[in-house]
Design a protein around this motif. Structure first.
Motif, PDB file in Angstrom:
ATOM      1  N   ASN A  32       3.796 -27.378 -64.990  1.00 24.16           N
ATOM      2  CA  ASN A  32       4.320 -26.575 -66.430  1.00 24.16           C
ATOM      3  C   ASN A  32       4.109 -26.572 -67.924  1.00 24.16           C
ATOM      4  O   ASN A  32       3.503 -26.055 -68.606  1.00 24.16           O
ATOM      5  N   LEU A  33       2.901 -27.649 -68.082  1.00 28.83           N
ATOM      6  CA  LEU A  33       2.896 -28.286 -69.332  1.00 28.83           C
ATOM      7  C   LEU A  33       1.385 -27.226 -69.637  1.00 28.83           C
ATOM      8  O   LEU A  33       1.255 -27.155 -70.109  1.00 28.83           O
ATOM      9  N   TYR A  34       0.947 -27.752 -68.173  1.00 27.29           N
ATOM     10  CA  TYR A  34      -0.378 -26.760 -68.762  1.00 27.29           C
ATOM     11  C   TYR A  34      -0.484 -25.516 -68.668  1.00 27.29           C
ATOM     12  O   TYR A  34      -1.048 -24.321 -69.286  1.00 27.29           O
ATOM     13  N   ALA A  35       0.505 -24.650 -67.512  1.00 26.51           N
ATOM     14  CA  ALA A  35       0.947 -23.013 -68.182  1.00 26.51           C
ATOM     15  C   ALA A  35       1.301 -22.974 -69.246  1.00 26.51           C
ATOM     16  O   ALA A  35       1.130 -21.811 -70.146  1.00 26.51           O
ATOM     17  N   THR A  36       2.417 -23.765 -69.889  1.00 28.25           N
ATOM     18  CA  THR A  36       2.430 -23.151 -71.263  1.00 28.25           C
ATOM     19  C   THR A  36       1.112 -23.688 -72.016  1.00 28.25           C
ATOM     20  O   THR A  36       1.599 -23.245 -73.543  1.00 28.25           O
ATOM     21  N   ILE A  37       0.435 -24.766 -72.022  1.00 27.70           N
ATOM     22  CA  ILE A  37      -0.453 -24.552 -72.912  1.00 27.70           C
ATOM     23  C   ILE A  37      -1.484 -23.111 -72.559  1.00 27.70           C
ATOM     24  O   ILE A  37      -2.323 -22.726 -73.785  1.00 27.70           O
ATOM     25  N   GLY A  38      -1.630 -22.829 -71.502  1.00 30.90           N
ATOM     26  CA  GLY A  38      -2.159 -21.500 -71.198  1.00 30.90           C
ATOM     27  C   GLY A  38      -1.671 -20.332 -71.714  1.00 30.90           C
ATOM     28  O   GLY A  38      -2.658 -19.470 -71.856  1.00 30.90           O
ATOM     29  N   TYR A  39      -0.426 -20.609 -72.606  1.00 26.69           N
ATOM     30  CA  TYR A  39      -0.416 -18.666 -73.961  1.00 26.69           C
ATOM     31  C   TYR A  39      -1.852 -18.903 -74.541  1.00 26.69           C
ATOM     32  O   TYR A  39      -1.793 -17.753 -74.912  1.00 26.69           O
ATOM     33  N   SER A  40      -2.806 -19.535 -74.715  1.00 28.57           N
ATOM     34  CA  SER A  40      -3.557 -19.860 -75.418  1.00 28.57           C
ATOM     35  C   SER A  40      -4.888 -20.382 -74.175  1.00 28.57           C
ATOM     36  O   SER A  40      -4.761 -21.597 -73.650  1.00 28.57           O
ATOM     37  N   ALA A  41      -5.374 -19.100 -73.444  1.00 33.34           N
ATOM     38  CA  ALA A  41      -6.798 -19.427 -72.495  1.00 33.34           C
ATOM     39  C   ALA A  41      -7.000 -19.887 -73.607  1.00 33.34           C
ATOM     40  O   ALA A  41      -7.538 -21.596 -72.675  1.00 33.34           O
ATOM     41  N   HIS A  42      -8.179 -19.766 -74.985  1.00 37.46           N
ATOM     42  CA  HIS A  42      -8.982 -21.175 -75.707  1.00 37.46           C
ATOM     43  C   HIS A  42      -9.028 -22.325 -74.938  1.00 37.46           C
ATOM     44  O   HIS A  42      -9.161 -23.468 -75.568  1.00 37.46           O
ATOM     45  N   ALA A  43      -6.783 -22.645 -75.694  1.00 36.53           N
ATOM     46  CA  ALA A  43      -6.182 -23.712 -75.358  1.00 36.53           C
ATOM     47  C   ALA A  43      -6.846 -24.833 -73.935  1.00 36.53           C
ATOM     48  O   ALA A  43      -6.597 -25.712 -74.485  1.00 36.53           O
ATOM     49  N   LEU A  44      -6.052 -24.150 -73.302  1.00 38.30           N
ATOM     50  CA  LEU A  44      -6.438 -24.898 -71.800  1.00 38.30           C
ATOM     51  C   LEU A  44      -7.854 -24.229 -71.370  1.00 38.30           C
ATOM     52  O   LEU A  44      -8.128 -25.850 -70.999  1.00 38.30           O
ATOM     53  N   GLN A  45      -8.739 -24.018 -72.191  1.00 36.38           N
ATOM     54  CA  GLN A  45      -9.871 -24.238 -71.280  1.00 36.38           C
ATOM     55  C   GLN A  45     -11.023 -24.944 -71.804  1.00 36.38           C
ATOM     56  O   GLN A  45     -11.492 -26.427 -71.677  1.00 36.38           O
ATOM     57  N   ALA A  46     -10.261 -25.085 -73.244  1.00 40.12           N
ATOM     58  CA  ALA A  46     -10.522 -26.760 -74.228  1.00 40.12           C
ATOM     59  C   ALA A  46     -10.548 -27.905 -74.193  1.00 40.12           C
ATOM     60  O   ALA A  46     -10.980 -29.212 -73.334  1.00 40.12           O
ATOM     61  N   PHE A  47      -9.064 -27.875 -73.237  1.00 45.75           N
ATOM     62  CA  PHE A  47      -8.452 -29.441 -72.688  1.00 45.75           C
ATOM     63  C   PHE A  47      -8.761 -29.151 -71.862  1.00 45.75           C
ATOM     64  O   PHE A  47      -9.051 -30.460 -71.024  1.00 45.75           O
ATOM     65  N   LEU A  48      -9.067 -29.147 -70.705  1.00 44.40           N
ATOM     66  CA  LEU A  48      -9.809 -28.883 -69.484  1.00 44.40           C
ATOM     67  C   LEU A  48     -10.830 -29.200 -69.041  1.00 44.40           C
ATOM     68  O   LEU A  48     -11.364 -30.238 -68.706  1.00 44.40           O
ATOM     69  N   GLN A  49     -11.683 -28.661 -70.332  1.00 46.23           N
ATOM     70  CA  GLN A  49     -13.151 -29.071 -70.861  1.00 46.23           C
ATOM     71  C   GLN A  49     -13.596 -30.679 -71.240  1.00 46.23           C
ATOM     72  O   GLN A  49     -13.728 -31.446 -70.305  1.00 46.23           O
ATOM     73  N   PHE A  50     -12.464 -30.953 -71.801  1.00 48.91           N
ATOM     74  CA  PHE A  50     -12.438 -32.044 -72.749  1.00 48.91           C
ATOM     75  C   PHE A  50     -12.430 -33.131 -71.420  1.00 48.91           C
ATOM     76  O   PHE A  50     -12.817 -34.419 -71.698  1.00 48.91           O
ATOM     77  N   GLU A  51     -11.117 -32.709 -71.233  1.00 50.57           N
ATOM     78  CA  GLU A  51     -10.561 -34.313 -70.027  1.00 50.57           C
ATOM     79  C   GLU A  51     -11.665 -33.945 -68.770  1.00 50.57           C
ATOM     80  O   GLU A  51     -11.837 -35.510 -68.952  1.00 50.57           O
ATOM     81  N   THR A  52     -11.745 -33.010 -68.561  1.00 48.35           N
ATOM     82  CA  THR A  52     -13.046 -33.430 -67.060  1.00 48.35           C
ATOM     83  C   THR A  52     -14.765 -33.694 -68.392  1.00 48.35           C
ATOM     84  O   THR A  52     -14.276 -35.045 -67.017  1.00 48.35           O
ATOM     85  N   SER A  53     -14.905 -34.220 -69.239  1.00 50.60           N
ATOM     86  CA  SER A  53     -15.913 -34.011 -69.539  1.00 50.60           C
ATOM     87  C   SER A  53     -15.846 -35.878 -69.462  1.00 50.60           C
ATOM     88  O   SER A  53     -16.198 -37.032 -68.975  1.00 50.60           O
ATOM     89  N   LEU A  54     -14.619 -36.516 -70.160  1.00 46.83           N
ATOM     90  CA  LEU A  54     -13.995 -37.494 -70.375  1.00 46.83           C
ATOM     91  C   LEU A  54     -14.198 -38.787 -68.980  1.00 46.83           C
ATOM     92  O   LEU A  54     -13.857 -39.267 -69.223  1.00 46.83           O
TER      93      LEU A  54
END
Length: 188
Positions: A32-54
């Motif tokens: 649910n939290l990821y879906a909610t962040i998905g209101y903004s594809a830019h925010a979801l993509q940035a979050f997922l990339q940041f987390e994956t890189s870390l």
């Protein structure tokens, strides 16, 4: 006050839908939290990339989960406490260890150093006591690890704040409340 709803796949744009599909494949669901962040594809993509890189940095899976737990406790995020407790147990931490970490401590000295510094960074808006920084470096961590730790704190603050602003339903088993014995007691 406007109530924020968890969007369905059809309620987000095509870029976010593609990210939902990736999450569905990787996690078996779109939390649910990821879906909610998905209101903004830019925010979801940035979050997922940041987390994956870390996730490929200096810290182990258990250490990353410890950071997520203590930061989420500092911020009182029931969603992230639930999700990160489940993830931490899957990574090999016990329920008791997750509770101790949430209190700002760990039985393993190196993990304790990380947890205390992450807690201090979250509580003090990026600042920390010099002794905690010194302990971090004395434990063998580098400047690169300090920057990555800051990233781990930041990525969790982002999810904590999204939950605080939206109060979307928690779709993970609730984390156990922190026992009174582990809560910080006021100094007398």
């Amino acid at each position: 006050m406007k109530t924020i709803q968890v969007p369905t796949r059809e309620q987000v744009n095509e870029e976010a839908q593609a990210l939902f599909d990736q999450l569905q494949k990787r996690l078996g669901k779109v939390p649910n939290l990821y879906a909610t962040i998905g209101y903004s594809a830019h925010a979801l993509q940035a979050f997922l990339q940041f987390e994956t890189s870390l996730n490929q940095g200096a810290f182990t899976g258990k250490e990353r989960e410890a950071v997520a737990l203590v930061v989420s406790q500092v911020n009182g995020c029931n969603y992230c406490l639930a999700a990160q407790t489940m993830a931490a147990v899957k990574r090999g931490l016990t329920q008791e260890e997750t509770l101790l970490i949430r209190s700002g401590r760990a039985s393993d000295q190196k993990m304790n150093t990380i947890v205390q510094l992450a807690k201090s960074i979250a509580e003090n808006k990026g600042k920390s006591a010099q002794n905690l920084l010194a302990q971090f470096f004395e434990a063998g961590y580098s400047e690169a690890a300090l920057i990555e730790l800051t990233g781990l704190v930041t990525v969790r603050i982002f999810t904590n704040y999204v939950y605080a602003l939206t109060a979307i339903p928690v779709d993970f088993p609730a984390a156990q409340p922190l026992p009174y014995a582990l809560q910080e007691q006021p100094q007398s």
